[in-house]
Design an enzyme around this catalytic site. Structure first.
Site, mmCIF file in Angstrom:
data_model
loop_
_atom_site.group_PDB
_atom_site.id
_atom_site.type_symbol
_atom_site.label_atom_id
_atom_site.label_comp_id
_atom_site.label_asym_id
_atom_site.label_seq_id
_atom_site.Cartn_x
_atom_site.Cartn_y
_atom_site.Cartn_z
ATOM 1 N N ASP A 167 0.822 -1.210 0.000
ATOM 2 C CA ASP A 167 0.000 0.000 0.000
ATOM 3 C C ASP A 167 0.861 1.267 0.000
ATOM 4 O O ASP A 167 2.095 1.199 0.088
ATOM 5 C CB ASP A 167 -0.938 -0.052 1.223
ATOM 6 C CG ASP A 167 -2.289 0.590 0.955
ATOM 7 O OD1 ASP A 167 -2.414 1.377 0.006
ATOM 8 O OD2 ASP A 167 -3.233 0.307 1.735
ATOM 9 N N GLU A 200 -0.900 1.650 -5.244
ATOM 10 C CA GLU A 200 -0.439 3.046 -5.183
ATOM 11 C C GLU A 200 -1.532 3.987 -5.667
ATOM 12 O O GLU A 200 -1.311 5.187 -5.776
ATOM 13 C CB GLU A 200 0.862 3.126 -5.990
ATOM 14 C CG GLU A 200 1.586 4.414 -6.043
ATOM 15 C CD GLU A 200 1.157 5.243 -7.221
ATOM 16 O OE1 GLU A 200 1.655 6.365 -7.356
ATOM 17 O OE2 GLU A 200 0.301 4.787 -8.035
ATOM 18 N N TRP A 201 -2.707 3.400 -5.954
ATOM 19 C CA TRP A 201 -3.928 4.136 -6.306
ATOM 20 C C TRP A 201 -3.845 4.884 -7.637
ATOM 21 O O TRP A 201 -4.689 5.740 -7.932
ATOM 22 C CB TRP A 201 -4.319 5.118 -5.177
ATOM 23 C CG TRP A 201 -4.207 4.549 -3.815
ATOM 24 C CD1 TRP A 201 -4.633 3.303 -3.422
ATOM 25 C CD2 TRP A 201 -3.611 5.141 -2.643
ATOM 26 N NE1 TRP A 201 -4.350 3.108 -2.088
ATOM 27 C CE2 TRP A 201 -3.732 4.218 -1.587
ATOM 28 C CE3 TRP A 201 -3.010 6.380 -2.400
ATOM 29 C CZ2 TRP A 201 -3.263 4.483 -0.312
ATOM 30 C CZ3 TRP A 201 -2.538 6.651 -1.122
ATOM 31 C CH2 TRP A 201 -2.657 5.711 -0.096
ATOM 32 N N GLY A 202 -2.808 4.590 -8.422
ATOM 33 C CA GLY A 202 -2.710 5.238 -9.739
ATOM 34 C C GLY A 202 -2.116 6.635 -9.705
ATOM 35 O O GLY A 202 -1.997 7.278 -10.748
ATOM 36 N N ASP A 222 -9.889 3.799 -3.643
ATOM 37 C CA ASP A 222 -10.650 2.635 -3.185
ATOM 38 C C ASP A 222 -12.061 2.565 -3.766
ATOM 39 O O ASP A 222 -12.759 3.577 -3.877
ATOM 40 C CB ASP A 222 -10.762 2.649 -1.655
ATOM 41 C CG ASP A 222 -9.435 2.333 -0.997
ATOM 42 O OD1 ASP A 222 -8.408 2.254 -1.711
ATOM 43 O OD2 ASP A 222 -9.418 2.169 0.235
HETATM 44 C C1 GLA Z 1 -5.956 1.440 1.369
HETATM 45 C C2 GLA Z 1 -6.090 0.444 0.215
HETATM 46 C C3 GLA Z 1 -7.240 -0.495 0.538
HETATM 47 C C4 GLA Z 1 -6.975 -1.214 1.853
HETATM 48 C C5 GLA Z 1 -6.737 -0.224 2.969
HETATM 49 C C6 GLA Z 1 -6.225 -0.880 4.231
HETATM 50 O O1 GLA Z 1 -7.048 2.280 1.453
HETATM 51 O O2 GLA Z 1 -6.288 1.099 -0.987
HETATM 52 O O3 GLA Z 1 -7.434 -1.428 -0.519
HETATM 53 O O4 GLA Z 1 -5.852 -2.052 1.697
HETATM 54 O O5 GLA Z 1 -5.766 0.757 2.597
HETATM 55 O O6 GLA Z 1 -6.017 0.020 5.264
#
Ligand code: GLA
Length: 421
Positions: A167, A200-202, A222
């Site tokens: 993450d 890394e969410w892009g 997310d």
């Molecule tokens: C981030 C990630 C999620 C999850 C949470 C856990 O938000 O994007 O998919 O793993 O952390 O805390």
């Protein structure tokens, strides 16, 4: 005078080098062919990973008991037989680091430790995944891997871990490519083949640099259990299924065997309607997305199980060609998606993103196309494909004549086109 001497010396040196090419070659060759030490393990995730992850349903509420019961349920429900493999423990399994810096499990939640749990999961014919973070702390405030990458990778390998989701919380000042490359090197060094999932969410466009580092990368923030909405959490937003879908535009060229775009884990079974569940799953199949279930497998209604184990839809996702599908047209909330498949087959899907049912027509004359990425052409008038309705599990004859359907709100009509041989 000086320059003449220098020139003569250079000439001598050059001829010495040129006169011994084979020796130089023989030494250089093995170095040139070995992949750099930070490259991911090759040969993993040749089709999108399939499994389950604790986060979407349970957040921090993970325990050995939940994970064991989920592994049992993965087998008992037929999910394993349908292709699901990984049991992934997300955030909050961690205890403290020991005096030498090695990470330990939360002994209250995991009284028998991670190795025993991994052994149990392996004994079921499944694989096990774990979660960490490139920063000082995970998103849930547990110890992150920053500065401990090699120790953590070594520990995961000793425990028998097969998959790491990594993450991006609490990483202020870090460069994403460098941080993920460091963990990739650590996993390689640890010597166990571990699927590396970049979460890394892009933000820093991991599709541009992630292919040698990891096997999949999140393309967005997310997901949340909602089909069409945005949930604002103040400093971050969680996205519904269609919001995430629209963020995948322009990324399909980066996906392929061993390296996938990850539009986040499934919310099937977490409160969507049956139609929305079906559409969500079908869209993820067309996107060649990882199929990581996020519901409670121990208490799964039959309708949810039917979606998650629909083998003919899973086969579209797991197709060996490994080409992500594309949105061919979008008008008035009706979208046409296509995905080229191995052996000359195609998946074709109509998606109604409206909140009301619509009368739709699948007109093959409007669907003549060449996919520049896969170099495959589709013309279902000139070529008579056998049509299979994947959700109904029914053969519909051959392609050619237009098909009319009443398509419920937020649902799909999904076909496999079998090429004549
Ligand atoms: C981030 C990630 C999620 C999850 C949470 C856990 O938000 O994007 O998919 O793993 O952390 O805390």
């Amino acid at each position: 005078m000086k320059t003449t001497w220098a020139a003569a010396l250079l000439g001598l040196l050059l001829s010495a080098l040129l006169s011994a090419p084979s020796a130089a070659h023989a030494q250089a060759a093995p170095v040139a062919t070995a992949p750099p030490a930070w490259h991911k393990a090759e040969g993993l995730a040749l089709t999108p990973p399939m499994g389950w992850n604790s986060w979407n349903k349970f957040q921090c509420d993970v325990s050995e008991q939940l994970i064991r019961e989920t592994a049992d349920a993965m087998v008992a429900t037929g999910m394993k037989d349908a292709g699901y493999q990984y049991i992934n423990i997300d955030d909050c399994w961690h205890g403290e680091r020991d005096a030498r810096g090695f990470i330990q499990v939360d002994a209250k939640r995991f009284p028998n430790g991670m190795k025993a749990l991994a052994d149990y999961i392996h004994s079921k014919g499944l694989k096990v995944g774990i979660y960490s973070d490139a920063g000082w702390k995970t998103c849930g405030g547990r110890p992150g891997s920053r500065g401990y990458e090699f120790q953590d990778a070594q520990t995961y390998a000793e425990w028998g871990i097969d998959y790491l989701k990594y993450d991006w919380c609490n990483t202020e000042g870090l460069n994403a490519e460098g941080a993920y490359q460091t963990m990739s090197a650590a996993l390689r060094k640890a010597g166990r083949p571990i699927v590396f999932s970049l979460c890394e969410w892009g933000n820093q466009k991991p599709w541009l640099w992630g292919q040698k580092i990891g096997h999949l990368w999140r393309t967005t923030g997310d997901i949340t259990a909602c089909f069409d909405c945005v949930v604002n959490h103040g400093d971050w937003k969680a996205w519904g299924v269609v919001q995430i879908l629209d963020m995948q535009d322009g990324l399909r060229q980066y996906a392929g065997p061993g390296h996938w775009n990850d539009p986040d884990m499934l919310e099937v079974g977490n409160g969507l309607t049956p139609n929305q569940d079906r559409a969500h799953f079908a869209l993820w199949a067309m996107l060649a997305a990882p199929l990581i279930a996020g519901n409670d497998l121990r208490k799964m209604p039959d309708a949810v199980k039917a979606v998650l184990t629909q083998r003919e839809v899973i086969a579209i996702n797991q197709d060996a060609l490994g080409v992500q599908g594309l949105r061919h047209s979008a008008k008035d909330g009706i979208e046409t998606w296509v995905k080229p498949l191995a052996g000359g087959d195609w998946a074709v899907m109509l998606f109604n993103r409206n909140k009301e049912a619509r009368a739709v027509t699948l007109d093959w004359t409007q669907l003549r196309l060449t996919d520049e990425l896969s170099k495959r052409s589709l013309d279902a008038v000139a070529t008579r494909y056998q049509l299979r309705d994947l959700w109904a599990g029914k053969d519909l004859g051959v392609s050619g004549a237009a098909i009319k359907r009443e398509l419920p709100a937020q649902d799909v009509f999904m076909l496999r086109l079998k090429a004549p041989h």
